[in-house]
Design an enzyme around this catalytic site. Structure first.
Site, PDB file in Angstrom:
ATOM      1  N   THR A 217     -28.508  -5.285  35.524  1.00 38.65           N
ATOM      2  CA  THR A 217     -29.028  -4.440  36.602  1.00 38.65           C
ATOM      3  C   THR A 217     -29.028  -5.148  37.960  1.00 38.65           C
ATOM      4  OG1 THR A 217     -31.317  -5.093  36.192  1.00 38.65           O
ATOM      5  CG2 THR A 217     -30.497  -3.176  34.975  1.00 38.65           C
TER       6      THR A 217
ATOM      7  N   HIS B 292     -37.935 -11.289  31.425  1.00 37.21           N
ATOM      8  CA  HIS B 292     -38.328 -11.256  32.834  1.00 37.21           C
ATOM      9  C   HIS B 292     -38.854  -9.868  33.178  1.00 37.21           C
ATOM     10  CE1 HIS B 292     -34.158  -9.796  32.785  1.00 37.21           C
ATOM     11  NE2 HIS B 292     -34.615  -8.958  33.697  1.00 37.21           N
TER      12      HIS B 292
ATOM     13  N   HIS C  24     -37.839  -6.989  30.514  1.00 37.08           N
ATOM     14  CA  HIS C  24     -36.525  -7.075  29.864  1.00 37.08           C
ATOM     15  C   HIS C  24     -36.441  -8.314  28.988  1.00 37.08           C
ATOM     16  CE1 HIS C  24     -34.539  -4.475  33.212  1.00 37.08           C
ATOM     17  NE2 HIS C  24     -35.099  -3.748  32.266  1.00 37.08           N
TER      18      HIS C  24
ATOM     19  N   HIS D 143     -35.778 -13.871  42.234  1.00 42.54           N
ATOM     20  CA  HIS D 143     -35.564 -12.438  42.023  1.00 42.54           C
ATOM     21  C   HIS D 143     -36.555 -11.852  41.024  1.00 42.54           C
ATOM     22  CE1 HIS D 143     -31.867 -12.725  44.254  1.00 42.54           C
ATOM     23  NE2 HIS D 143     -31.382 -13.617  43.419  1.00 42.54           N
TER      24      HIS D 143
ATOM     25  N   HIS E 128     -39.562  -6.631  36.254  1.00 40.81           N
ATOM     26  CA  HIS E 128     -39.258  -5.915  37.497  1.00 40.81           C
ATOM     27  C   HIS E 128     -40.533  -5.157  37.841  1.00 40.81           C
ATOM     28  CE1 HIS E 128     -34.880  -6.624  36.931  1.00 40.81           C
ATOM     29  NE2 HIS E 128     -35.215  -6.586  35.644  1.00 40.81           N
TER      30      HIS E 128
ATOM     31  N   GLU F 156     -37.165  -0.108  36.286  1.00 41.21           N
ATOM     32  CA  GLU F 156     -35.748   0.118  36.582  1.00 41.21           C
ATOM     33  C   GLU F 156     -35.302   1.406  35.899  1.00 41.21           C
ATOM     34  OE1 GLU F 156     -33.570  -3.791  36.044  1.00 41.21           O
ATOM     35  OE2 GLU F 156     -33.650  -3.396  38.210  1.00 41.21           O
TER      36      GLU F 156
HETATM   37  S1  BO1 Z   1     -31.033  -7.550  33.428  1.00 44.93           S
HETATM   38  O1  BO1 Z   1     -31.744  -7.793  32.214  1.00 44.93           O
HETATM   39  O2  BO1 Z   1     -30.009  -6.522  33.355  1.00 44.93           O
HETATM   40  N1  BO1 Z   1     -32.058  -7.144  34.594  1.00 44.93           N
HETATM   41  C1  BO1 Z   1     -30.247  -9.023  33.893  1.00 44.93           C
HETATM   42  C2  BO1 Z   1     -29.653  -9.060  35.128  1.00 44.93           C
HETATM   43  C3  BO1 Z   1     -29.018 -10.224  35.532  1.00 44.93           C
HETATM   44  C4  BO1 Z   1     -28.961 -11.329  34.716  1.00 44.93           C
HETATM   45  C5  BO1 Z   1     -29.581 -11.274  33.462  1.00 44.93           C
HETATM   46  C6  BO1 Z   1     -30.225 -10.115  33.058  1.00 44.93           C
HETATM   47  N2  BO1 Z   1     -28.319 -12.415  35.220  1.00 44.93           N
HETATM   48  C7  BO1 Z   1     -27.994 -13.624  34.553  1.00 44.93           C
HETATM   49  C8  BO1 Z   1     -27.352 -14.601  35.496  1.00 44.93           C
HETATM   50  C9  BO1 Z   1     -26.891 -15.823  34.716  1.00 44.93           C
HETATM   51  C10 BO1 Z   1     -28.020 -16.376  33.887  1.00 44.93           C
HETATM   52  C11 BO1 Z   1     -28.566 -15.261  33.037  1.00 44.93           C
HETATM   53  C12 BO1 Z   1     -29.575 -15.622  32.001  1.00 44.93           C
HETATM   54  O3  BO1 Z   1     -29.031 -14.209  33.851  1.00 44.93           O
HETATM   55  O4  BO1 Z   1     -26.263 -14.004  36.136  1.00 44.93           O
HETATM   56  O5  BO1 Z   1     -26.368 -16.795  35.574  1.00 44.93           O
HETATM   57  O6  BO1 Z   1     -27.599 -17.461  33.083  1.00 44.93           O
HETATM   58  O7  BO1 Z   1     -30.815 -16.017  32.544  1.00 44.93           O
HETATM   59 ZN    ZN Z   2     -34.005  -7.143  34.174  1.00 45.22          ZN
END
Ligand code: BO1
Ligand code: ZN
Length: 253
Positions: A195, A90, A115, A63, A92, A102
């Protein structure tokens, strides 16, 4: 393995993941923020300047491209909100420069967004933080395209080794603060969510006003990797959500 995609974020996310239908979702269009001068919410960074020989990993999770730190080392204190340990960062991005971020800023979209995910130090795991409204602090940084290479992002050059979901490389630890905008004093703050599914409303969002720049060839490094269906991973952003009954505050020193 995951059972969601960016292409099915309309009806499917809210059907399969009930929390995605919530009233405090992210991202949002950041506009008309309220100045909150009384807020003791300055950001204190600890070990964001630390370099060393330990390893970060940089990986394709199907992703996004995610840079992970080995343990709670770098951290931030958000005034009275508490201390949050850096967990991962990470990105986007869009298929082209006309989209990708985003959050929007007064309706303006950027080609990418970074992020930085932090876990409240009172919780020991992401799973525990996920059960609590104050579980995470995520920093959002807008990315625009600039002329020069941004050498702090040299690790992006390993993306040809990260074409497939699940692949990862080691990156020598570097100072995380080199990735941030120079001006870290102007930012927007609101309460929102992850998100992507499961869309838990556990995030205190801090979005910096000042964007950072990557060169066109650095942005191109994102657009060569593949997603969880072996298709080119682009447009991995969620569309903006309704603000509903929330306020966006800003604080500038
Ligand atoms: S975000 O920063 O809002 N884009 C965002 C969105 C989803 C996650 C993290 C940040 N998901 C999670 C997973 C977990 C995992 C974690 C940390 O990220 O649901 O399973 O451990 O990497
Ligand atoms: Zn993110």
């Amino acid at each position: 393995y995951s059972n969601w995609d960016y292409s099915d974020q309309g009806a499917n996310w809210v059907t399969k993941f009930k929390l995605c239908a919530g009233t405090k979702q992210s991202p949002i269009d950041i506009k008309a923020p309220t100045c909150d001068e009384g807020l003791n919410n300055s950001i204190t960074f600890t070990n964001y300047d630390k370099t060393g020989s330990s390893k970060f990993t940089f990986e394709n999770n199907g992703h996004s491209l995610v840079l992970k730190a080995p343990g709670p080392d770098a951290k931030v204190t958000l005034g009275s909100l508490g201390t949050f340990n850096f967990h991962q960062l990470h990105f986007h991005w869009g298929k082209d420069d006309t989209k990708g971020s985003e959050h929007l800023h007064d309706g303006k979209v950027f080609p990418a967004e970074m992020h930085l995910v932090h876990i409240n130090s009172k919780y020991s795991t992401f799973q525990e933080a996920q059960q609590n409204a104050d579980g995470l602090a995520v920093f959002g940084v807008f990315i625009k395209v600039g002329q020069a290479e941004n050498t702090a992002f040299n690790f992006l050059s390993s993306s040809p080794s990260l074409i497939y979901e699940g692949t990862k490389v080691n990156v020598t630890q570097f100072a995380i603060n080199t990735l941030l905008p120079t001006d870290q004093t102007i930012f927007y703050r609101y309460k929102g969510s992850l998100t992507s599914p499961t869309c838990d409303e556990i995030v205190t969002w801090t979005v910096f006003d000042q964007p950072i720049s990557l060169s066109a060839s650095q942005l191109a490094q994102f657009r060569i990797v593949k997603d969880n269906h072996n298709k080119t991973l682009v447009d991995n952003f969620r569309v903006v959500q309704n603000l509903n009954n929330r306020t966006i505050t800003y604080w500038s020193e």
